[in-house]
Design an enzyme around this catalytic site. Structure first.
Site, PDB file in Angstrom:
ATOM      1  N   HIS A   1     -12.952  45.684  47.420  1.00 39.24           N
ATOM      2  CA  HIS A   1     -13.832  44.531  47.238  1.00 39.24           C
ATOM      3  C   HIS A   1     -15.267  44.991  47.020  1.00 39.24           C
ATOM      4  O   HIS A   1     -15.618  46.146  47.287  1.00 39.24           O
ATOM      5  CB  HIS A   1     -13.744  43.575  48.437  1.00 39.24           C
ATOM      6  CG  HIS A   1     -14.379  44.094  49.695  1.00 39.24           C
ATOM      7  ND1 HIS A   1     -15.112  43.297  50.544  1.00 39.24           N
ATOM      8  CD2 HIS A   1     -14.400  45.341  50.269  1.00 39.24           C
ATOM      9  CE1 HIS A   1     -15.550  44.008  51.570  1.00 39.24           C
ATOM     10  NE2 HIS A   1     -15.132  45.249  51.431  1.00 39.24           N
TER      11      HIS A   1
ATOM     12  N   HIS B   1     -15.807  34.620  49.830  1.00 40.69           N
ATOM     13  CA  HIS B   1     -15.603  36.048  49.543  1.00 40.69           C
ATOM     14  C   HIS B   1     -14.144  36.286  49.171  1.00 40.69           C
ATOM     15  O   HIS B   1     -13.246  35.565  49.616  1.00 40.69           O
ATOM     16  CB  HIS B   1     -15.993  36.911  50.740  1.00 40.69           C
ATOM     17  CG  HIS B   1     -16.047  38.367  50.427  1.00 40.69           C
ATOM     18  ND1 HIS B   1     -17.005  38.927  49.606  1.00 40.69           N
ATOM     19  CD2 HIS B   1     -15.240  39.404  50.806  1.00 40.69           C
ATOM     20  CE1 HIS B   1     -16.806  40.234  49.500  1.00 40.69           C
ATOM     21  NE2 HIS B   1     -15.735  40.548  50.210  1.00 40.69           N
TER      22      HIS B   1
ATOM     23  N   CYS C   1     -18.213  39.928  44.217  1.00 45.08           N
ATOM     24  CA  CYS C   1     -16.823  39.981  44.691  1.00 45.08           C
ATOM     25  C   CYS C   1     -15.828  39.356  43.722  1.00 45.08           C
ATOM     26  O   CYS C   1     -14.800  39.964  43.391  1.00 45.08           O
ATOM     27  CB  CYS C   1     -16.715  39.352  46.074  1.00 45.08           C
ATOM     28  SG  CYS C   1     -17.020  37.570  46.145  1.00 45.08           S
TER      29      CYS C   1
END
Length: 355
Positions: A329, A317, A269
Site C-alpha cells: 500500500h 484507505h 493509496c
C-alpha cells in the site's frame, strides 16, 4: 443567420473553450471559502502517544479529503467531456437547422415566382386532363416534401433545445465538482501542513521514539489479527489477473506517496490499487470509497492475492493483499509504497475487482 442563432453557436464554442480552461493543470480558481484550520497542539511533556494519535487523525482526515478530491476530479473530467460533446452537437444541430430553413426559404421564393397561386388552383385552370393528372402527382409530391421538411425542422428545433438544456445542466454539475475539488484540495493541504508542523516540533530522539511506538503498535495489531485465526486455511491462489495486479503493485515499492497521484512516479493509496488492476486489464473505480461501494465484497477468510482490503469506517484507505497476511500500500505523505501487515489498521472489509 439571426442574432439568436449566432449567439447559440458562439455560446457553444465558448463552452468548449471554458471547459478547456477548467481542465488545464495549474488553472487558478477563486477560493471556495474558508475552511476551519485544524488545531495543532503538543502537550508540554510531549506525550508521544498523544502526538501519534494526533498525527494519525490528521493524516486520516487528509486521506478522506484526498478521496473527495479524486472523486471530484474524476467526475469533472467526465462532465467536461460530456459538455464538449454537447457543445459540438449544438453547433452541428444549428448548422442542420440553418440548412433546413434555407431550403424552406427557397421553396417559398419559387412559389412567389410562379405568381403565388397554389398548385391546386393551377390544376383547376388547366384544360388538359393529362396535365391535370401530372400536376396532381406533383402536388402530392410537393405536399409530402413540404410536410417532411417541416417535420425535420421541428425535430431539429427540439434536438437543439434538448442539447442546450443538457449542456446547461452538465455545466452546473461541472462547476459544483470544481468547487468541491478546490475545497477538498485545501483541506488536504491544511491537514498535511498541520501534521508536518507537528512532526517538525519534535527533537531527533523524540522522532526516533515516535517511529518505534508506531512500529510497536503495528506489530501488536498484526499479532492480534493473526492470533484471531482469521487466516487459518485461507487460500493463496491468485487468478492470472490478480497475479499481474500484484506484480505491478509490488514493483512500485519505494516510490513516494503523493496525494492525488496515480503513477508512474508516485501514488496515493487508491491510485496504486486502481493502476495495478488497470495494468492487469481490469478497470476499477479511482477512489477507495468507490472501490468499497462498487466492487464485489468477499469475506476476509476467503480473500486471495490481488483482492483489496479497505480500511477505516469511512473507507478512506486501501491496500492490495499479496498473501502471507500482508498488503502492499501507499501509506501517507512522507512515506513510500511498502509492504505491511494486513491487520495493522482497522479493516472495514475486502473487495474483489474481478475473476
Amino acid at each position: 443567420m439571426g442574432s439568436g442563432k449566432r449567439g447559440l453557436i458562439t455560446a457553444a464554442v465558448a463552452v468548449v473553450c471554458a471547459v478547456t480552461v477548467l481542465t488545464t493543470p495549474g488553472t487558478a480558481f477563486a477560493d471556495p471559502g474558508p475552511t476551519p484550520a485544524p488545531t495543532v497542539t503538543v502537550t508540554p511533556d510531549k506525550d508521544l502517544e498523544a502526538v501519534r494519535d494526533q498525527l494519525d487523525r490528521l493524516y486520516r482526515e487528509a486521506a478522506a479529503a484526498t478521496d473527495a478530491y479524486n472523486a471530484a476530479e474524476e467526475q469533472a473530467e467526465q462532465q467536461s467531456a460530456q459538455v464538449v460533446e454537447l457543445a459540438k452537437k449544438i453547433v452541428e444541430g444549428q448548422e442542420e437547422l440553418d440548412d433546413l430553413e434555407a431550403r424552406a426559404a427557397a421553396s417559398a421564393r419559387a412559389q412567389y415566382r410562379t405568381g403565388g397561386l397554389p398548385d391546386e388552383a393551377k390544376l383547376m385552370l388547366s384544360d388538359d386532363p393529362q396535365e391535370f393528372l401530372d400536376g396532381a402527382g406533383r402536388v402530392l409530391q410537393g405536399q409530402r416534401a413540404t410536410k417532411g421538411l417541416l417535420g425535420e425542422m421541428k425535430r431539429a428545433h427540439a434536438a437543439l433545445k434538448t442539447y442546450a438544456a443538457d449542456a446547461s445542466e452538465q455545466w452546473e454539475q461541472l462547476e459544483a465538482n470544481r468547487a468541491a475539488k478546490a475545497a477538498a484540495r485545501k483541506t488536504v493541504e491544511q491537514r498535511i501542513a498541520a501534521a508536518e508542523k507537528l512532526e517538525s516540533e519534535l527533537e531527533k530522539e523524540e522522532k526516533e521514539r515516535l517511529a518505534r511506538l508506531e512500529r510497536e503498535a503495528a506489530q501488536r495489531a498484526q499479532s492480534a489479527w493473526l492470533d484471531s485465526g482469521v487466516l487459518d486455511g485461507i487460500g493463496e491462489e491468485a487468478t492470472e489477473r490478480g497475479e499481474k495486479a500484484v506484480r505491478y503493485a509490488t514493483a512500485q515499492i519505494g516510490k513516494p506517496y503523493v496525494w492525488g497521484a496515480e503513477g508512474p512516479e508516485s501514488f496515493d493509496c487508491s491510485g496504486l490499487t486502481s493502476q495495478a488492476w488497470a495494468s492487469a486489464g481490469q478497470g476499477i473505480p479511482r477512489t477507495s470509497q468507490e472501490q468499497w461501494r462498487q466492487l464485489e465484497r468477499v469475506a476476509v477468510e476467503d480473500m486471495r492475492p490481488g483482492d483489496l482490503i479497505i480500511y477505516f469506517d469511512d473507507a478512506s484507505h486501501v491496500g492490495m493483499y499479496v498473501g502471507d497476511g500482508k498488503v502492499v500500500h501507499a501509506p501517507r505523505p512522507g512515506r513510500t509504497v511498502t509492504v505491511a501487515g494486513a491487520g495493522t489498521m482497522p479493516i472495514l472489509g475486502v473487495v474483489r475487482p474481478g475473476e
